[in-house]
Design a protein around this motif. Structure first.
Motif, PDB file in Angstrom:
ATOM      1  N   VAL A 233     -36.792 -84.387 -74.348  1.00  0.00           N
ATOM      2  CA  VAL A 233     -37.039 -85.713 -74.522  1.00  0.00           C
ATOM      3  C   VAL A 233     -37.340 -86.084 -75.948  1.00  0.00           C
ATOM      4  CG1 VAL A 233     -39.301 -87.190 -74.231  1.00  0.00           C
ATOM      5  CG2 VAL A 233     -37.979 -86.473 -72.491  1.00  0.00           C
ATOM      6  N   THR A 234     -37.480 -85.047 -76.668  1.00  0.00           N
ATOM      7  CA  THR A 234     -37.763 -85.534 -78.336  1.00  0.00           C
ATOM      8  C   THR A 234     -36.773 -85.545 -78.759  1.00  0.00           C
ATOM      9  OG1 THR A 234     -39.350 -83.575 -77.807  1.00  0.00           O
ATOM     10  CG2 THR A 234     -38.687 -83.357 -80.107  1.00  0.00           C
TER      11      THR A 234
ATOM     12  N   VAL B 216     -22.977 -91.362 -77.201  1.00  0.00           N
ATOM     13  CA  VAL B 216     -23.693 -89.969 -77.112  1.00  0.00           C
ATOM     14  C   VAL B 216     -24.175 -90.693 -75.499  1.00  0.00           C
ATOM     15  CG1 VAL B 216     -26.321 -88.821 -76.960  1.00  0.00           C
ATOM     16  CG2 VAL B 216     -23.372 -88.910 -79.041  1.00  0.00           C
ATOM     17  N   VAL B 217     -23.842 -90.536 -74.262  1.00  0.00           N
ATOM     18  CA  VAL B 217     -24.835 -90.943 -73.361  1.00  0.00           C
ATOM     19  C   VAL B 217     -25.907 -90.139 -72.563  1.00  0.00           C
ATOM     20  CG1 VAL B 217     -22.318 -92.156 -72.519  1.00  0.00           C
ATOM     21  CG2 VAL B 217     -23.065 -90.089 -71.941  1.00  0.00           C
ATOM     22  N   ALA B 218     -26.146 -89.091 -72.881  1.00  0.00           N
ATOM     23  CA  ALA B 218     -26.964 -88.735 -72.530  1.00  0.00           C
ATOM     24  C   ALA B 218     -27.237 -86.902 -73.739  1.00  0.00           C
ATOM     25  CB  ALA B 218     -27.219 -87.588 -71.409  1.00  0.00           C
ATOM     26  N   MET B 219     -28.537 -86.889 -73.379  1.00  0.00           N
ATOM     27  CA  MET B 219     -28.813 -85.310 -74.306  1.00  0.00           C
ATOM     28  C   MET B 219     -29.575 -84.728 -73.305  1.00  0.00           C
ATOM     29  SD  MET B 219     -28.784 -86.046 -78.117  1.00  0.00           S
ATOM     30  CE  MET B 219     -27.474 -86.167 -79.268  1.00  0.00           C
ATOM     31  N   PHE B 220     -29.875 -83.276 -73.559  1.00  0.00           N
ATOM     32  CA  PHE B 220     -30.789 -82.408 -72.945  1.00  0.00           C
ATOM     33  C   PHE B 220     -30.614 -80.700 -73.543  1.00  0.00           C
ATOM     34  CE2 PHE B 220     -27.147 -82.596 -70.976  1.00  0.00           C
ATOM     35  CZ  PHE B 220     -26.943 -81.096 -70.055  1.00  0.00           C
ATOM     36  N   THR B 221     -32.078 -80.828 -73.771  1.00  0.00           N
ATOM     37  CA  THR B 221     -31.640 -78.746 -73.849  1.00  0.00           C
ATOM     38  C   THR B 221     -31.835 -77.901 -72.622  1.00  0.00           C
ATOM     39  OG1 THR B 221     -34.010 -78.156 -74.029  1.00  0.00           O
ATOM     40  CG2 THR B 221     -32.601 -79.514 -75.984  1.00  0.00           C
TER      41      THR B 221
END
Ligand code: 3IO
Length: 340
Positions: free
Chosen positions: A119-120, A138-143
């Motif tokens: 989320v960060t 960019v449609v999504a990001m995560f780690t």
């Protein structure tokens, strides 16, 4: 292993084709991913695809290509940029230098959950809209979850790690070097063979691959290090994005934050499940470093943040402001999503 992955990928592909053709004029988007279908980056891809189909009432369907069947780790960004796939998933660590903004998230900042870190990362992207993604949507990001050691030999102390060939990527390779290991960089799909052949003695990434890529079988010795997370982005070809109706674009934009929450939360849960599975099936050993080693480790990797600051500044980024924002978001998100 390779054949099994190929057969699985083909099966997933066939299943996808079978369900992808009901609505007459459904727009089909291709979505490429680099690791095997069993891994979290691909699980989140299937979830995103399903949600998009549901929320557009079948007007858009997604054809997924796990396991590097359409684009591999190394050609993912360019392949999406040029339209070989409409959508693709990248691990920013595979192109060190190309993602100075994203690398803030793989610095030793103490993230202890994938949910809070995911989320960060997304919130920082929204705030800064960094240059490094200017050629894609960019449609999504995560780690990933925090990184830990999985090895063929016990690593009970930092001294045991000295001189050992360990696979990492991007910033995590630099961390390995700072700790005295011999870092070997390669994308995740290449690691099983490298471990099997003895090119490396182990790997540094999140623990769920013990189950999802069966590393528990070869790497029976795990060491909890709580090192940084790996940042990922789901990117879309700009022309494909521009060609979508406004209401579909809105569905995709409305999914972004939720996808970060979902993926991070799933990842944290799945790490626990994978550790239990690995203990039951392969009797893995899980070591914890002594308080002294933990303190030494912290001290040895701390200078990497300053090194990142220099590189980020050189790339025109407001490094101090970014770190300050990450710190504040980390506190708020760990309170909300877990982590300490
Ligand atoms: C990862 C990448 C692909 C499949 C499973 C994974 N678990 C953690 C990562 C992070 C990463 O990109 C890497 O290379 O370790």
């Amino acid at each position: 292993m390779r054949t099994l992955v190929a057969v699985l990928a083909a099966a997933v592909l066939a299943a996808g084709l079978a369900v992808a053709t009901p609505a007459s004029a459904a727009r089909v988007l291709s979505y490429a991913n680099f690791p095997p279908a069993s891994t979290v980056p691909c699980i989140q891809m299937e979830r995103w695809a399903k949600e998009l189909e549901k929320r557009t009432n079948g007007a858009v369907s997604v054809q997924t290509y796990p396991g590097g069947t359409l684009l591999t780790a190394k050609n993912m960004f360019r392949g999406v940029q040029t339209g070989q796939a409409d959508i693709g998933c990248i691990s920013m660590s595979y192109q060190p230098g190309a993602f100075p903004f994203s690398f803030a998230m793989s610095q030793p900042l103490g993230f202890s959950s994938a949910a809070a870190a995911s989320v960060t990362l997304w919130q920082m992207y929204v705030k800064y809209h960094p240059e490094e993604f200017k050629d894609v949507k960019v449609v999504a990001m995560f780690t990933s979850a925090p990184s830990n050691l999985m090895a063929k030999e016990p690593i009970k102390t930092l001294a045991d790690l000295k001189g050992m060939e360990i696979r990492g990527a991007g910033n995590l390779s630099e961390i390995l070097a700072a700790l005295g290991a011999v870092p070997v960089s390669m994308p995740m799909p290449d690691v099983p063979e490298a471990v099997q052949k003895g090119v490396v003695k182990g790997l540094l990434t999140s623990f769920e691959v013990l189950k999802d890529m069966n590393f528990a079988e070869m790497c029976r010795y795990e060491t909890v290090t709580n090192l940084p997370v790996y940042p990922f982005a789901v990117i879309m070809n700009k022309r494909a994005w521009a060609s979508l109706p406004k209401d579909v674009q809105k569905v995709i934009d409305d999914l972004s934050l939720e996808q970060a929450e979902w993926t991070g939360t799933y990842w944290d849960e799945h790490v626990k499940e994978a550790l239990d599975w690995s203990k039951q099936n392969f009797g893995i050993a899980v070591y914890r470093l002594s308080p002294e080693d933990k303190a030494t480790m912290k001290k040895e990797i701390a200078p990497l943040v300053d090194k990142w600051k220099l590189e980020a500044t050189k790339a025109g980024l407001p490094a101090d402001a970014i770190l300050k924002d990450i710190e504040a978001a980390k506190t708020a998100n760990e309170a909300k999503y877990g982590g300490e």
